[in-house]
Scaffold this motif. Structure first.
Motif, PDB file in Angstrom:
ATOM      1  N   TYR A 157     -42.520  42.083  48.047  1.00 52.45           N
ATOM      2  CA  TYR A 157     -43.561  42.036  49.069  1.00 52.45           C
ATOM      3  C   TYR A 157     -44.209  43.409  49.234  1.00 52.45           C
ATOM      4  N   ASP A 158     -43.417  44.463  49.165  1.00 56.35           N
ATOM      5  CA  ASP A 158     -43.983  45.816  49.246  1.00 56.35           C
ATOM      6  C   ASP A 158     -44.967  46.063  48.112  1.00 56.35           C
ATOM      7  N   ASN A 191     -51.746  40.013  60.299  1.00 57.53           N
ATOM      8  CA  ASN A 191     -51.172  40.330  59.007  1.00 57.53           C
ATOM      9  C   ASN A 191     -51.950  39.614  57.904  1.00 57.53           C
ATOM     10  N   PHE A 201     -52.522  44.890  47.518  1.00 56.56           N
ATOM     11  CA  PHE A 201     -53.501  44.429  48.496  1.00 56.56           C
ATOM     12  C   PHE A 201     -54.278  45.618  49.067  1.00 56.56           C
ATOM     13  N   LEU A 202     -53.559  46.666  49.489  1.00 58.24           N
ATOM     14  CA  LEU A 202     -54.212  47.843  50.067  1.00 58.24           C
ATOM     15  C   LEU A 202     -55.043  48.583  49.033  1.00 58.24           C
ATOM     16  N   LYS A 212     -42.282  36.930  62.544  1.00 52.93           N
ATOM     17  CA  LYS A 212     -42.785  37.011  61.175  1.00 52.93           C
ATOM     18  C   LYS A 212     -41.737  36.466  60.197  1.00 52.93           C
ATOM     19  N   SER A 221     -43.765  36.667  46.958  1.00 51.65           N
ATOM     20  CA  SER A 221     -44.500  37.697  46.219  1.00 51.65           C
ATOM     21  C   SER A 221     -44.130  37.663  44.740  1.00 51.65           C
ATOM     22  N   GLN A 234     -52.194  40.222  54.879  1.00 48.80           N
ATOM     23  CA  GLN A 234     -51.456  40.128  53.625  1.00 48.80           C
ATOM     24  C   GLN A 234     -50.759  38.774  53.504  1.00 48.80           C
ATOM     25  N   CYS A 282     -48.116  44.181  48.908  1.00 44.97           N
ATOM     26  CA  CYS A 282     -48.890  44.875  49.946  1.00 44.97           C
ATOM     27  C   CYS A 282     -49.596  46.101  49.392  1.00 44.97           C
ATOM     28  N   LYS A 283     -48.912  46.846  48.517  1.00 41.21           N
ATOM     29  CA  LYS A 283     -49.535  48.020  47.896  1.00 41.21           C
ATOM     30  C   LYS A 283     -50.750  47.592  47.076  1.00 41.21           C
TER      31      LYS A 283
END
Length: 97
Positions: free
Chosen positions: A79-80, A5, A86-87, A61, A71, A7, A83-84
């Motif tokens: 966190y979502d 992970n 990050f991607l 986790k 986050s 992230q 992650c978005k």
């Protein structure tokens, strides 16, 4: 780097950088707790902070609520959202996680 992970590894780095600590000592965890409270008005317990910094890809986790708080402290909505972002950065720079 946490290959399971990445992230979480990046989020740890952002928290350490923003709070000015390394994140490996108990005093660092206390400083991070204060930093997070100031940035988010939310509280993270020391055991949750320790787990977040010691997580290495095991099946245990950190909880999503903890990841959300970190986050938010790093400037994201959740966190979502982190992650978005990050991607999106990986795709923009054509990097494989």
């Amino acid at each position: 780097m946490d290959k399971t992970n990445p992230q979480i590894h990046i989020l740890r780095h952002l928290i350490c950088e923003a709070s000015g600590v390394k994140g490996s000592l108990h005093d660092d965890y206390v400083k991070i707790k204060v930093f997070v409270k100031k940035r988010t008005q939310e509280t993270v317990d020391i055991p949750d902070i320790k787990h977040f910094f010691q997580y290495g890809g095991s099946s245990n986790k950190p909880q999503l609520s903890t990841l959300d708080i970190f986050s938010k402290a790093a400037g994201f909505q959740s966190y979502d959202d982190f992650c978005k972002h990050f991607l999106d950065q990986l795709q923009t720079h054509h990097i494989n996680p």
